[in-house]
Design an enzyme around this catalytic site. Structure first.
Site, PDB file in Angstrom:
ATOM      1  N   ASP A   1       0.857  -1.192   0.000  1.00  0.00           N
ATOM      2  CA  ASP A   1       0.000   0.000   0.000  1.00  0.00           C
ATOM      3  C   ASP A   1       0.893   1.242   0.000  1.00  0.00           C
ATOM      4  O   ASP A   1       2.122   1.136  -0.007  1.00  0.00           O
ATOM      5  CB  ASP A   1      -0.950  -0.003   1.211  1.00  0.00           C
ATOM      6  CG  ASP A   1      -2.271   0.722   0.926  1.00  0.00           C
ATOM      7  OD1 ASP A   1      -2.256   1.774   0.246  1.00  0.00           O
ATOM      8  OD2 ASP A   1      -3.325   0.240   1.369  1.00  0.00           O
TER       9      ASP A   1
ATOM     10  N   GLY B   1       4.324   1.353  -1.935  1.00  0.00           N
ATOM     11  CA  GLY B   1       4.357   1.788  -3.323  1.00  0.00           C
ATOM     12  C   GLY B   1       2.988   2.266  -3.750  1.00  0.00           C
ATOM     13  O   GLY B   1       2.032   2.228  -2.972  1.00  0.00           O
ATOM     14  N   ASP B   2       2.896   2.727  -4.989  1.00  0.00           N
ATOM     15  CA  ASP B   2       1.646   3.216  -5.573  1.00  0.00           C
ATOM     16  C   ASP B   2       1.211   2.214  -6.633  1.00  0.00           C
ATOM     17  O   ASP B   2       1.920   1.997  -7.622  1.00  0.00           O
ATOM     18  CB  ASP B   2       1.888   4.590  -6.201  1.00  0.00           C
ATOM     19  CG  ASP B   2       0.620   5.223  -6.757  1.00  0.00           C
ATOM     20  OD1 ASP B   2      -0.292   4.475  -7.179  1.00  0.00           O
ATOM     21  OD2 ASP B   2       0.555   6.465  -6.789  1.00  0.00           O
ATOM     22  N   PHE B   3       0.060   1.573  -6.441  1.00  0.00           N
ATOM     23  CA  PHE B   3      -0.312   0.509  -7.387  1.00  0.00           C
ATOM     24  C   PHE B   3      -0.656   1.027  -8.781  1.00  0.00           C
ATOM     25  O   PHE B   3      -0.794   0.250  -9.720  1.00  0.00           O
ATOM     26  CB  PHE B   3      -1.397  -0.425  -6.828  1.00  0.00           C
ATOM     27  CG  PHE B   3      -2.709   0.196  -6.391  1.00  0.00           C
ATOM     28  CD1 PHE B   3      -3.452   1.012  -7.222  1.00  0.00           C
ATOM     29  CD2 PHE B   3      -3.228  -0.104  -5.139  1.00  0.00           C
ATOM     30  CE1 PHE B   3      -4.661   1.541  -6.835  1.00  0.00           C
ATOM     31  CE2 PHE B   3      -4.466   0.418  -4.730  1.00  0.00           C
ATOM     32  CZ  PHE B   3      -5.179   1.243  -5.582  1.00  0.00           C
TER      33      PHE B   3
ATOM     34  N   HIS C   1     -13.509  -1.595  -6.939  1.00  0.00           N
ATOM     35  CA  HIS C   1     -14.752  -0.831  -7.063  1.00  0.00           C
ATOM     36  C   HIS C   1     -14.549   0.681  -6.948  1.00  0.00           C
ATOM     37  O   HIS C   1     -15.460   1.448  -7.237  1.00  0.00           O
ATOM     38  CB  HIS C   1     -15.831  -1.347  -6.090  1.00  0.00           C
ATOM     39  CG  HIS C   1     -15.654  -0.913  -4.659  1.00  0.00           C
ATOM     40  ND1 HIS C   1     -16.703  -0.928  -3.757  1.00  0.00           N
ATOM     41  CD2 HIS C   1     -14.588  -0.478  -3.961  1.00  0.00           C
ATOM     42  CE1 HIS C   1     -16.282  -0.525  -2.585  1.00  0.00           C
ATOM     43  NE2 HIS C   1     -15.002  -0.250  -2.680  1.00  0.00           N
TER      44      HIS C   1
END
Length: 345
Positions: free
Chosen positions: A208, A234-236, A254
């Site tokens: 995350d 990290g940044d997905f 969602h």
């Protein structure tokens, strides 16, 4: 309309749902005032509750007895002689001092969503979010991740709501052919932790944004799972996913529109080995779109909260994962309206 028809068709369901916000706001107010946390210590009289919560005497017993009638409180005596205590479910899930507390999501409903849902009609007509961003404020995620205290509350709230699903998933899914798991958007690390707890051979990672890392590490340390669960930041959207045999996403897809959903699914596909699994835990809408009311309502909440997000059915999921290259899919019911949608590479 004749009497026989009236007996068969009556307006009670319409009235019950149409005035449902009376009961909703009564429960949310009780949670927000921490009534159930106070009553978890010992039963109290109406006078004692009035004093503790700073309530007016008018409608005091209407408020408390409504909570009795709704099944959240229990009572002996009546009015001035009454003693109030929590019902079993309220005692377990609405006492702030218990790890099973799920009131965080209800606090958010009371303090944010209740007001925003008043503009549902505008949202349906414009397709635009109706939350803080409507008046130039930050998005809910920007606001939460910028404030350590709010972030901790949010992570705790999400964990409380999903914990039962994580436990059922960790116990029910067959991990025998897998060794590693990475939970994308893993927040407090609880999904990875439950998998590690119930499957001794699994090594897990929770992935995350950096602000979540200290919260997740603290949770994993408290559970004594440092050697089984790693926390990775990290940044997905911009970073590659860590490689793993199983990629999970709990209530992540969602939040985003179709293009971003597909992009995240493709990123999962890229790092999985052949036979690897992508598992998405959400309120998967039934294909006939007529049974999972919660999933459909949650999708409208995504309208209120996000620019493009929506909840989806298994057939929607199948379409996306097959476009990404996955070869077979299945669905595993978890608790309540929640399911795990599974895709195998």
């Amino acid at each position: 309309m004749d009497t026989a028809t009236l007996k068969q068709v009556n307006p009670s369901k319409i009235m019950q749902l149409g005035t449902g916000f009376f009961a909703t706001k009564t429960l949310l107010t009780a949670v927000n005032m921490e009534l159930f946390t106070i009553l978890a210590k010992r039963e109290l009289s109406g006078d004692e509750i009035q004093s503790r919560l700073g309530l007016h005497s008018r409608n005091l017993y209407d408020f408390l007895d409504a909570l009795v009638a709704l099944g959240f409180l229990k009572r002996t005596g009546l009015r001035e002689t009454a003693l109030y205590r929590n019902a079993e479910d309220a005692n377990l899930f609405l006492d702030k001092n218990k790890p099973s507390y799920i009131g965080g999501i209800l606090e958010m409903c009371n303090n944010r969503l209740y007001l925003f849902w008043n503009d549902l009609e505008e949202g349906l007509k414009t397709g635009l979010p109706q939350n803080e961003t409507k008046n130039g404020g930050k998005s809910v995620f920007e606001e939460i991740y910028a404030n350590p205290e709010k972030l901790r509350e949010f992570v705790s709230a999400m964990a409380g709501v999903q914990m039962g699903n994580f436990v059922v998933f960790a116990k029910s899914f067959d991990f025998s052919n897998y060794k590693t798991l990475c939970d994308i958007g893993g927040a407090g690390g609880f999904l990875a932790a439950q998998v590690a707890l119930h499957n001794q051979h699994m090594q897990c990672t929770s992935f995350d944004l950096p602000p979540v890392e200290p919260i997740a590490k603290e949770n994993i340390q408290n559970m004594g799972l440092e050697d089984k669960v790693a926390i990775d930041s990290g940044d997905f959207f911009t970073d590659d996913f860590p490689k793993a045999d199983v990629i999970t996403m709990g209530n992540v897809l969602h939040d985003w529109g179709k293009e971003d959903k597909l992009m995240l699914i493709k990123k999962a596909y890229e790092v999985l080995p052949k036979g690897g699994a992508l598992i998405v835990i959400e309120s998967i809408i039934d294909d006939n779109r007529s049974e999972n009311a919660f999933g459909l309502l949650m999708s409208m909440n995504m309208l209120i909260e996000t620019s493009e997000g929506y909840d989806f059915s298994m057939s929607d999921f199948n379409e996306l994962v097959k476009e990404a290259g996955f070869r077979q899919t299945s669905v595993m019911p978890l608790t309540g309206p929640t399911s795990a949608a599974i895709a195998i590479k």
